[in-house]
Motif scaffolding. Structure first.
Motif, PDB file in Angstrom:
ATOM      1  N   LYS A 100       0.818  -1.213   0.000  1.00 27.54           N
ATOM      2  CA  LYS A 100       0.000   0.000   0.000  1.00 27.54           C
ATOM      3  C   LYS A 100       0.852   1.262   0.000  1.00 27.54           C
ATOM      4  CE  LYS A 100      -4.025  -2.016   2.325  1.00 27.54           C
ATOM      5  NZ  LYS A 100      -4.925  -1.944   3.500  1.00 27.54           N
ATOM      6  N   ALA A 101       1.994   1.206   0.679  1.00 25.70           N
ATOM      7  CA  ALA A 101       2.825   2.409   0.798  1.00 25.70           C
ATOM      8  C   ALA A 101       3.604   2.694  -0.485  1.00 25.70           C
ATOM      9  CB  ALA A 101       3.790   2.259   1.982  1.00 25.70           C
ATOM     10  N   THR A 102       4.225   1.657  -1.053  1.00 22.97           N
ATOM     11  CA  THR A 102       5.082   1.854  -2.233  1.00 22.97           C
ATOM     12  C   THR A 102       4.368   1.586  -3.544  1.00 22.97           C
ATOM     13  OG1 THR A 102       5.892  -0.436  -2.162  1.00 22.97           O
ATOM     14  CG2 THR A 102       7.066   1.191  -0.846  1.00 22.97           C
ATOM     15  N   GLY A 103       3.266   0.825  -3.502  1.00 24.19           N
ATOM     16  CA  GLY A 103       2.565   0.476  -4.724  1.00 24.19           C
ATOM     17  C   GLY A 103       3.253  -0.597  -5.547  1.00 24.19           C
ATOM     18  N   LYS A 104       4.273  -1.258  -4.972  1.00 28.62           N
ATOM     19  CA  LYS A 104       5.005  -2.304  -5.690  1.00 28.62           C
ATOM     20  C   LYS A 104       4.550  -3.685  -5.228  1.00 28.62           C
ATOM     21  CE  LYS A 104       9.131   0.541  -6.350  1.00 28.62           C
ATOM     22  NZ  LYS A 104      10.598   0.651  -6.150  1.00 28.62           N
ATOM     23  N   SER A 105       4.788  -4.653  -6.096  1.00 26.61           N
ATOM     24  CA  SER A 105       4.395  -6.025  -5.792  1.00 26.61           C
ATOM     25  C   SER A 105       5.121  -6.548  -4.553  1.00 26.61           C
ATOM     26  CB  SER A 105       4.688  -6.938  -6.989  1.00 26.61           C
ATOM     27  OG  SER A 105       4.560  -8.299  -6.633  1.00 26.61           O
ATOM     28  N   ARG A 106       4.422  -7.362  -3.783  1.00 28.63           N
ATOM     29  CA  ARG A 106       5.029  -7.970  -2.603  1.00 28.63           C
ATOM     30  C   ARG A 106       5.546  -9.375  -2.901  1.00 28.63           C
ATOM     31  NH1 ARG A 106       1.415  -6.886   2.655  1.00 28.63           N
ATOM     32  NH2 ARG A 106       3.372  -7.571   3.585  1.00 28.63           N
ATOM     33  N   GLY A 107       5.490  -9.766  -4.173  1.00 26.58           N
ATOM     34  CA  GLY A 107       6.084 -11.038  -4.576  1.00 26.58           C
ATOM     35  C   GLY A 107       5.191 -12.248  -4.409  1.00 26.58           C
TER      36      GLY A 107
END
Length: 336
Positions: A100-107
């Protein structure tokens, strides 16, 4: 009369059906689960209607149809994730989880099939190459308690170091696939730059395959000699042992005025001209929790008499002035 007879026949039939169901329940109740599963599977194979009812009941709860997929590449989207699993059946829902904070995939992500048979089909081939990385799936209700956490994982998971920046996950898996079937593996990439970090991991399905990879004398990939060793699956920070505060006994040391104290310099150390004797350290009773723990006081040096000297002003403007200190020497006060 005929209506009465018909009603009696219906009542007898209903009572007989109810009696039969109760009898069957009483017979099935003490049976173990494996026996019931075997019985229903044989009935379902003989009667299609029973098979359809079994499928309907089993697929009613989505917990039996939802997969947890880990090891995804940072650039894998929900669309590419669903495309990789659509071969096993119709997908009801599928998504990659983003921070939610970075908008990047968590894998990792989730796949929910419409039918339970599709879920079982996907579980028969849990490893999938998606966007250059080997992803692994298991039932979501099991979390990480699937094959990746088996007791022999420490003997099957390898650390691969010294990789060239040009080595991709496909190259890594292809190179180590010659030793045996790979369950999971990929090059480690930086989340921000998506560049190789120079190492990766490979998890084999068998311990024997991992041993072959370690013992292989030819360890050259991408023009470099690589490091192949067992990964430290239980790596953690060392525990620092702290001494309890109660076990530390502070010692108060009486220091004669005019001398620098431990840890800091006396402001007038450069101009001190007095050579007073240093008294022996003594324990302070306040440093102990109970009177019984107070040791006997150490003897101190007897005072040494000095000839009286007429008071005169110090070059720094400091005069020795009464009252006398606890150590037998005068306190020093500020400039007069």
């Amino acid at each position: 009369m005929e209506d009465l007879k018909k009603r009696k026949m219906e009542d007898m039939g209903n009572n007989g059906q109810l009696s039969t169901q109760e009898e069957l329940r009483s017979l099935l109740d003490p049976l173990a689960k494996p026996q019931l599963v075997d019985l229903l599977s044989r009935l379902g194979s003989q009667y299609p209607s029973i098979a359809e009812e079994i499928k309907s009941i089993a697929s009613s709860d989505p917990v039996h149809r939802k997969l947890f997929v880990r090891g995804l590449a940072w650039n894998t989207t929900s669309e590419t994730l669903c495309a990789a699993f659509r071969m096993h059946g119709e997908i009801e829902e599928g998504a990659v989880i983003y921070d939610k904070a970075t908008g990047k995939s968590r894998g990792y992500g989730f796949i929910t099939y419409k039918h339970m048979e599709s879920t079982h089909s996907a579980l028969r081939a849990p490893s999938k190459l998606i966007d250059g990385r080997m992803a692994v799936c298991n039932l979501a209700c099991e979390g990480l308690s699937g094959s990746s956490t088996t007791p022999d994982l420490a003997q099957r998971k390898l650390y691969i170091g010294g990789l060239s920046p040009d080595v991709t996950s496909e190259m890594l898996l292809s190179y180590f696939g010659r030793h045996g079937e790979i369950e999971e593996g990929s090059v480690a990439y930086d989340k921000d730059t998506n560049e190789s970090r120079g190492f990766g991991f490979v998890t084999y399905k068998t311990v024997e395959a991992a041993k072959k990879a370690i013992d292989d004398p030819q360890k050259i990939l991408g023009g470099r000699t690589i490091i192949v060793k067992l990964a430290d699956t239980n790596k953690g920070k060392p525990v620092q042992t702290q001494v309890p505060t109660a076990a530390v006994i502070p010692l108060a040391m009486a220091v004669a005025p005019g001398y620098p104290q431990l840890g800091k310099a006396h402001p007038n150390a450069a101009s001190a001209r007095y050579a007073y004797p240093q008294p022996v350290a003594s324990y302070q009773a306040s440093s102990f929790s109970s009177p019984a723990a107070v040791p006997a006081p150490y003897p101190t040096q007897p005072p040494i008499p000095y000839a009286s000297v007429a008071a005169k002003k110090d070059p720094q403007g400091i005069l020795p002035t009464a009252p006398m200190g606890m150590s037998g020497y005068p306190y020093y006060i500020g400039k007069q």
